[in-house]
Design an enzyme around this catalytic site. Structure first.
Site, mmCIF file in Angstrom:
data_model
loop_
_atom_site.group_PDB
_atom_site.id
_atom_site.type_symbol
_atom_site.label_atom_id
_atom_site.label_comp_id
_atom_site.label_asym_id
_atom_site.label_seq_id
_atom_site.Cartn_x
_atom_site.Cartn_y
_atom_site.Cartn_z
ATOM 1 N N HIS A 149 22.277 -30.110 1.883
ATOM 2 C CA HIS A 149 21.754 -28.740 1.774
ATOM 3 C C HIS A 149 22.584 -28.006 0.729
ATOM 4 O O HIS A 149 23.473 -27.232 1.057
ATOM 5 C CB HIS A 149 21.781 -28.059 3.139
ATOM 6 C CG HIS A 149 20.873 -28.728 4.130
ATOM 7 N ND1 HIS A 149 19.513 -28.554 4.137
ATOM 8 C CD2 HIS A 149 21.135 -29.611 5.119
ATOM 9 C CE1 HIS A 149 18.969 -29.277 5.096
ATOM 10 N NE2 HIS A 149 19.926 -29.940 5.713
ATOM 11 N N GLY A 199 20.732 -23.411 7.569
ATOM 12 C CA GLY A 199 21.005 -22.873 8.889
ATOM 13 C C GLY A 199 20.728 -21.385 9.021
ATOM 14 O O GLY A 199 19.756 -20.873 8.487
ATOM 15 N N GLY A 200 21.609 -20.708 9.703
ATOM 16 C CA GLY A 200 21.410 -19.311 10.016
ATOM 17 C C GLY A 200 20.891 -19.108 11.424
ATOM 18 O O GLY A 200 20.401 -18.017 11.762
ATOM 19 N N HIS A 230 13.010 -34.584 9.655
ATOM 20 C CA HIS A 230 14.071 -34.133 10.555
ATOM 21 C C HIS A 230 13.619 -34.406 11.993
ATOM 22 O O HIS A 230 12.593 -33.877 12.425
ATOM 23 C CB HIS A 230 14.318 -32.639 10.341
ATOM 24 C CG HIS A 230 15.050 -31.964 11.454
ATOM 25 N ND1 HIS A 230 16.404 -31.677 11.402
ATOM 26 C CD2 HIS A 230 14.623 -31.525 12.671
ATOM 27 C CE1 HIS A 230 16.771 -31.091 12.547
ATOM 28 N NE2 HIS A 230 15.716 -30.988 13.330
ATOM 29 N N HIS A 244 18.697 -38.106 11.445
ATOM 30 C CA HIS A 244 19.382 -37.676 12.678
ATOM 31 C C HIS A 244 19.105 -38.659 13.825
ATOM 32 O O HIS A 244 19.148 -38.252 14.996
ATOM 33 C CB HIS A 244 18.965 -36.264 13.117
ATOM 34 C CG HIS A 244 19.001 -35.224 12.052
ATOM 35 N ND1 HIS A 244 20.054 -35.080 11.172
ATOM 36 C CD2 HIS A 244 18.104 -34.248 11.701
ATOM 37 C CE1 HIS A 244 19.797 -34.085 10.336
ATOM 38 N NE2 HIS A 244 18.624 -33.569 10.629
ATOM 39 N N ASP A 283 24.106 -34.511 5.437
ATOM 40 C CA ASP A 283 23.643 -33.221 5.974
ATOM 41 C C ASP A 283 24.612 -32.116 5.554
ATOM 42 O O ASP A 283 24.824 -31.147 6.275
ATOM 43 C CB ASP A 283 23.492 -33.271 7.504
ATOM 44 C CG ASP A 283 22.363 -32.387 8.017
ATOM 45 O OD1 ASP A 283 21.648 -31.793 7.185
ATOM 46 O OD2 ASP A 283 22.211 -32.272 9.244
#
Ligand code: ZN
Length: 392
Positions: free
Chosen positions: A65, A70-71, A197, A226, A287
């Site tokens: 990324h 995120g966030g 994902h 993942h 990641d």
């Protein structure tokens, strides 16, 4: 043109080539042989004494990324961007960049611009169009057009399945976006992969099996990541890999996630091999700069950390040193298999004509000693020779 001859390294191409000299110049590997004569008239050749070190292809990271991600804990938890030297110091020379949960404040044009910036600074960077959500966000208005018309765009992802943060697609929606990526790839000579994902939800990989059962899209079109969330998820992945789907596991983790049942990337590789997976069907991704949110049983956010690109090298060391896995197999997991599965023909191997992406590792500790990326010497003796434009 600056030429380098790396002398006397133990070369893993990924196959064990024994002790070789490697000549590079003009972004390419020019020669690989046990004893190279490097007296080339008129050319400047830097000789690197690599006796006692291992030389591997630059690592290929199928998910980073680069603009942050995120966030999940609010705006103040949006994670920062990746710096070029962090990747170089970790031995990662090729990255594929994706958005993630947030395609509202994060954008594909920003991702593309950052990919160009990191490429200018010395790395090789590609992008996925889309994000977690479907219908996919795009630059041109279609996944197919993005892949066909944007050089750096090689697929769509990371589309979220089995995750409360995704769009809860059904198999038809997933098949449609994979078909767009597939045709876009076919028409532009790219892989057109659908990078998936996989969340911690109960549906696991069932939707991918539904696509294979009910549509004409083969499982090899998908590249799920993942899969080290649990042993059960990995086992299901190994079953589907028999239908030609390469699996990805996430190198970035936290003690909390491991305590909750997640496997490390290295442990996943060992376990998958024990389950009968071929040694060229599983890859590690960093990641990097993703958020690593921790949710409790009620789905509430209780912790947040950031993925690190250094996790690629840490995982290489864990697999080779702690778990004593065959070194060629480890090199495939961090470089060769991802390059092949992403359609990056010049990446992931040490061979004449391949891009000069090389990592020299200390023989015993496997610490990163030197890194070349497209023939540029980015790291020497574990120190950055080149830094990004705004890195001090
Ligand atoms: Zn993800």
């Amino acid at each position: 043109m600056q030429l380098y001859v790396i002398k006397g390294a133990h070369v893993f191409a990924p196959e064990d080539q024994g002790i070789c000299d490697v000549l590079i110049g003009g972004e390419k590997i020019l020669a690989v042989a046990p004893q190279l004569d490097v007296s080339i008239s008129g050319a400047e050749v830097a000789v690197i004494d690599a006796a006692g070190a291992r030389l591997i292809p630059g690592m290929v990271d199928p998910l980073a990324h680069i603009t942050g991600g995120g966030g999940e804990g609010g705006f103040h938890t949006r994670t920062p961007q990746l710096n070029m030297s962090e990747a170089a110091l970790a031995g990662v020379t090729t990255l594929v960049a994706g958005l993630g949960t947030d395609a509202t404040t994060r954008s594909l044009p920003d991702l593309l611009a950052k990919a160009h910036a990191l490429t200018h600074e010395g790395l090789s960077v590609y992008t996925y169009t889309g994000s977690y959500e479907l219908p996919a966000r795009t630059i041109t208005g279609s996944v197919r057009d993005d892949i066909m018309l944007i050089d750096k765009c090689i697929g769509v992802g990371e589309v979220a399945i089995a995750d409360h943060r995704g769009s809860q697609p059904d198999y038809r929606e997933l098949a449609k976006v994979a078909a767009e990526a597939r045709v876009g790839g076919m028409l532009s000579g790219k892989r057109g992969i659908a990078f998936i994902h996989v969340g911690g939800g109960r549906d696991q990989l069932n939707i991918l099996q539904q696509v294979a059962d009910h549509t004409d899209i083969p499982l090899s079109q998908f590249y799920p990541t993942h899969l080290n969330r649990s042993e059960a998820l990995l086992a299901q992945g190994v079953e589907l890999a028999r239908q030609g789907m390469v699996l990805d596991v996430t190198a970035s983790t936290t003690p909390e996630l491991l305590a909750a049942g997640e496997l490390s990337a290295a442990q996943s590789l060992k376990l998958a091999l024990n389950m009968g997976l071929a040694n060229d069907m599983l890859t590690f991704s960093s990641d990097a700069n993703a958020s690593l949110p921790e949710f409790n049983a009620a789905g509430e956010l209780v912790g947040l950390k950031v993925g690190r690109i250094q996790a690629m090298h840490d995982s290489l060391c864990e697999a080779a040193l702690d778990l004593q896995l065959d070194f060629e197999t480890v090199v495939r997991a961090v470089s060769t298999t991802a390059a092949r599965n992403l359609g990056l023909a010049n990446k992931g191997s040490i061979a004449v004509g391949a891009d000069a992406d090389l990592v020299l590792l200390n023989q015993e500790s496997l610490a990163v000693r030197d890194v070349w990326s497209r023939g540029r010497h980015l790291v020497t003796n574990g120190q950055a020779l080149v830094t990004g434009v705004f890195e001090s």
